[in-house]
Design a protein around this motif. Sequence first.
Motif, PDB file in Angstrom:
ATOM      1  N   ILE A 152       0.830  -1.197   0.000  1.00 32.90           N
ATOM      2  CA  ILE A 152       0.000   0.000   0.000  1.00 32.90           C
ATOM      3  C   ILE A 152       0.867   1.250   0.000  1.00 32.90           C
ATOM      4  O   ILE A 152       0.506   2.288  -0.576  1.00 32.90           O
ATOM      5  CB  ILE A 152      -0.976  -0.011   1.191  1.00 32.90           C
ATOM      6  N   ASP A 153       2.037   1.162   0.619  1.00 31.87           N
ATOM      7  CA  ASP A 153       2.965   2.284   0.627  1.00 31.87           C
ATOM      8  C   ASP A 153       3.420   2.604  -0.802  1.00 31.87           C
ATOM      9  O   ASP A 153       3.427   3.773  -1.227  1.00 31.87           O
ATOM     10  CB  ASP A 153       4.164   1.935   1.511  1.00 31.87           C
ATOM     11  N   ASP A 154       3.777   1.578  -1.564  1.00 31.93           N
ATOM     12  CA  ASP A 154       4.184   1.786  -2.960  1.00 31.93           C
ATOM     13  C   ASP A 154       3.044   2.373  -3.776  1.00 31.93           C
ATOM     14  O   ASP A 154       3.224   3.313  -4.562  1.00 31.93           O
ATOM     15  CB  ASP A 154       4.623   0.451  -3.588  1.00 31.93           C
ATOM     16  N   GLY A 155       1.852   1.797  -3.595  1.00 35.29           N
ATOM     17  CA  GLY A 155       0.702   2.250  -4.378  1.00 35.29           C
ATOM     18  C   GLY A 155       0.348   3.700  -4.110  1.00 35.29           C
ATOM     19  O   GLY A 155       0.044   4.461  -5.038  1.00 35.29           O
ATOM     20  N   VAL A 156       0.388   4.095  -2.844  1.00 35.66           N
ATOM     21  CA  VAL A 156       0.052   5.473  -2.478  1.00 35.66           C
ATOM     22  C   VAL A 156       1.026   6.448  -3.129  1.00 35.66           C
ATOM     23  O   VAL A 156       0.628   7.509  -3.638  1.00 35.66           O
ATOM     24  CB  VAL A 156       0.039   5.639  -0.940  1.00 35.66           C
ATOM     25  N   HIS A 157       2.315   6.097  -3.124  1.00 31.89           N
ATOM     26  CA  HIS A 157       3.301   6.988  -3.726  1.00 31.89           C
ATOM     27  C   HIS A 157       3.070   7.158  -5.231  1.00 31.89           C
ATOM     28  O   HIS A 157       3.165   8.275  -5.760  1.00 31.89           O
ATOM     29  CB  HIS A 157       4.719   6.457  -3.472  1.00 31.89           C
ATOM     30  N   ILE A 158       2.774   6.073  -5.924  1.00 32.01           N
ATOM     31  CA  ILE A 158       2.533   6.156  -7.364  1.00 32.01           C
ATOM     32  C   ILE A 158       1.287   7.006  -7.646  1.00 32.01           C
ATOM     33  O   ILE A 158       1.305   7.897  -8.518  1.00 32.01           O
ATOM     34  CB  ILE A 158       2.360   4.753  -7.969  1.00 32.01           C
ATOM     35  N   VAL A 159       0.237   6.770  -6.898  1.00 25.98           N
ATOM     36  CA  VAL A 159      -1.008   7.522  -7.118  1.00 25.98           C
ATOM     37  C   VAL A 159      -0.811   8.989  -6.756  1.00 25.98           C
ATOM     38  O   VAL A 159      -1.284   9.895  -7.469  1.00 25.98           O
ATOM     39  CB  VAL A 159      -2.171   6.898  -6.321  1.00 25.98           C
ATOM     40  N   GLU A 160      -0.114   9.266  -5.649  1.00 18.68           N
ATOM     41  CA  GLU A 160       0.126  10.651  -5.260  1.00 18.68           C
ATOM     42  C   GLU A 160       0.967  11.383  -6.311  1.00 18.68           C
ATOM     43  O   GLU A 160       0.730  12.560  -6.613  1.00 18.68           O
ATOM     44  CB  GLU A 160       0.825  10.705  -3.897  1.00 18.68           C
ATOM     45  N   LYS A 161       1.954  10.710  -6.862  1.00 16.41           N
ATOM     46  CA  LYS A 161       2.754  11.319  -7.926  1.00 16.41           C
ATOM     47  C   LYS A 161       1.873  11.659  -9.128  1.00 16.41           C
ATOM     48  O   LYS A 161       2.000  12.728  -9.749  1.00 16.41           O
ATOM     49  CB  LYS A 161       3.875  10.351  -8.347  1.00 16.41           C
ATOM     50  N   TYR A 162       0.952  10.754  -9.421  1.00 17.12           N
ATOM     51  CA  TYR A 162       0.031  10.991 -10.538  1.00 17.12           C
ATOM     52  C   TYR A 162      -0.878  12.184 -10.253  1.00 17.12           C
ATOM     53  O   TYR A 162      -1.155  13.011 -11.135  1.00 17.12           O
ATOM     54  CB  TYR A 162      -0.792   9.727 -10.790  1.00 17.12           C
ATOM     55  N   LEU A 163      -1.320  12.302  -9.006  1.00 10.36           N
ATOM     56  CA  LEU A 163      -2.221  13.403  -8.651  1.00 10.36           C
ATOM     57  C   LEU A 163      -1.494  14.756  -8.660  1.00 10.36           C
ATOM     58  O   LEU A 163      -2.129  15.798  -8.833  1.00 10.36           O
ATOM     59  CB  LEU A 163      -2.827  13.158  -7.258  1.00 10.36           C
ATOM     60  N   HIS A 164      -0.164  14.741  -8.475  1.00  2.00           N
ATOM     61  CA  HIS A 164       0.621  15.973  -8.507  1.00  2.00           C
ATOM     62  C   HIS A 164       1.270  16.198  -9.879  1.00  2.00           C
ATOM     63  O   HIS A 164       2.222  16.970 -10.001  1.00  2.00           O
ATOM     64  CB  HIS A 164       1.726  15.940  -7.427  1.00  2.00           C
TER      65      HIS A 164
END
Length: 860
Positions: A771-783
């Motif tokens: 979940i840590d990896d997934g959150v980082h990828i999604v957050e990067k996408y959102l920014h």
Amino acid sequence: MSTKQLKRKKSQVFLRGLAAFLYLHSGKVLVLFFALTVLFATFAARLEQKTTLRDLMPSDNLVVRQFEETVANFDLVDRLLIVVKFDSEDQDAAEAFAEIFVEQVYEQEEMDQYLWWVKANLFDNTEETDWYQYLEFLSRLIPIEEIPDLARRLKAEGIREQVAQNRRDLESGLVVKTLIEKDPLNLFEFAGHYRNEIMGNYQLSFSDGFIISKDKDMLLILGKPKRSPEDVENSVAMTQFLDAQILAAKEIFREEEEEDPDQILEIGLTGPHPITAYENEVIKADVINMFVTSFAMVIFLFVLAYGRPMAVFYVGIPLLSAEIWTLGIGYLLFGRLNLLTATFSAVIVGLGIDYAIHIFSRYLDERANNRPPLESMQAALSETGLGTLTGGVTTALAFGAMGVGNFSGLREFAIIAAVGIILCLVQMFVLLPCMLYTRESWRKTDKVHRAQWDFHLEKLINLCLRYKHVTLLLIALITAALATQAGKLRFTTDMRSVRARSNPSISLQGEVTEKIGGSLRSLTFVLEGDTEEDLYQLHDSFIPTLKKLKERGDLVRYDSLLVLLQNPENQLRNIAAVQQEGLNGADLARDFNAAMDELAFRMSEGNRKYIHHLGVGLDERRPVTLTEILGGESDFVRPFLNRVDGKLKTVVHVYPSQGPWEKDKTRALVREILENTPTGPNSSMFVTGIQTISEELKSLVRQSFKVSTGVSVALVFLILFIHFRNVTLVFLTLTPLLISVVWMLGTMKVLGIDITIINFVATPIIIGIGIDDGVHIVEKYLHRKTADLGPLMAACGKAVTLTSLTTIFGFSSLFLAEYSGFQSLGLCAIMGVFFCWLGSVILLPLLMDLFKIKFVRAET
């Protein structure tokens, strides 16, 4: 493509403020953290390392309580074995060594600290109280069909015949004088039926009293320890003591026999105590090695990836501080580390480095773009740090979920791991920025060189995006296949699956079991009744099932005091038969004295006691009661019979044909025995022992695995929803994670890895990591600042890839451990981390592209 803007999060504002506060007060914070680290280090130094199964179990568990009560009530401690292997022509040498060893042990004052007794020859050291009590009870306790033979021996003609035989034996030198002195009428033969029960179906012979395998190449020396193997310190000390006595006995043998024992004999220790001692040594060494190895490897990889030697301090000091703080709090909470919590160092290092990489990497990106230190850190904490914080908190909660249930060992691990993750976040969000600020104040130039491996991720991601439908189909097919395999995974409590494969005592235990045709470790059944009649009734319904199983070959033997005693009804029949034969104490004494005088034997004090006690038994007209047995001075009774809280209790030791690691067969055996033994309204029975502890542990593991995994997923979903406030983004982040878990479990089955009491924690661990990896990828996408998905995902994927590598390096210290349980956990975790990386870096971009995710995060 149009976008939908998500609301600005208050946590982002807080993180920017935190960066500013630390910028102003970095020196004071560094001093505070140093003082706290020293304080926690003093607590950490007091931690104890516990390495047994019992330390994982809850104290209020019924199975544990029954085991501990039985140990206390019956001195129930497993025997240890000193095994002497030899060629058949060297049997005399093996027996000589055994006698030397036993004598050597008894000469040491330390023996009283560790052992009740050590026996190489079963004819030695028979307690006089046991022998005289046996003589008094003999006529009432032997099978009734043996009464005529007893009567023949105890009448005048039989007595004279045996005394004459004693004279001939002494003159020929075939029998030693002490044996005739102890048993002048050779009545020990009437214990033959019980002696046969002791031998059972074992492939053993009692040659001259020595326990020797039937193929004459293995001799067993028995010892009864005073304390349970769960007392690890005592087990270690006793094993060292016995090892020293083996060496001393070899020297004596070399001098007396003028032969080198190492050339003809091979001596080893086995049993729960030496096994525990070796395991303790291995685990403690592994714990230290895991910490040092994992720490060194992840720091080395970090420095290599960034090309910055100073990174050793930027990341190493916060990581080390987090470890020390966690150990200190662990001491304050529990005072110890158990088998599971011993692995926490690799977990903390593997995960803690992830948080450092994300923040440090983003900070360097901003500094490379010529932004000042404060603005760079604000961007790192409020944007990248937001995902790091969410991932870390989610990981901590996933670990915390493992503590749900009655598995106290897992609960301790859950708390230690969750606390460790939170402390890692504290170190990386507070100590790391302060150290970077301090370094900036020393820097002579504002130019920051940005160097980091890119792993060629952009090419890989673009390739997958170009063939996204084929890639997604391939992932779906693999997932379906591995999901099928995951459903076939089984739990095992076979301790060989988690113990050190190099343990010589375990290898020797298996060799002895195979050699003698059965296990020397018993299943202990505890029978209890309100009255003697209740206890005998339950026992008499219990024994026929054991006889049937023994005849069938499922048991090698069973050991019960009440089999020797006989019930009161049978004793009354014996008493009547003795009267009918005309036996009495007066005639016995007269005829014995006459025979001794005639054949010129001197009447010793031992002979007088012998005839007196035998005569008392012949004149007795009432059955032997259990109360009378308990009132005697015999040490033989306590391990089998006791009165506890007004109830009579007896234990029956049942020895299966297969070893204790054959769990399915043992489970079926216990079930058959219990189902075929009816209990009355005033009686009950249960089975206990290390095997039952293992079975209960399996039940707790299975329950905890299901509950902790379910609760982990639920908490992850909740935290993600609070973080994103959008169900689509939650499912987008969760999908790769769930697929990664399925792949890990399926691959475990393909590789033949069962779920054990150690490696089952890999699933919640991987949930937290994934979940840590997934959150980082999604957050990067959102920014995102660009619609080009390849470069965008590659930029974030570099950090995720590096964190995955460092986590794998951290868990590799587990895989390299000698303890099998740690190896299995390490391998499962490494597979899980790799699959999480595939899910986050490959699958997530594909899903974003496929479903055209339009959300963006508002600027702070």
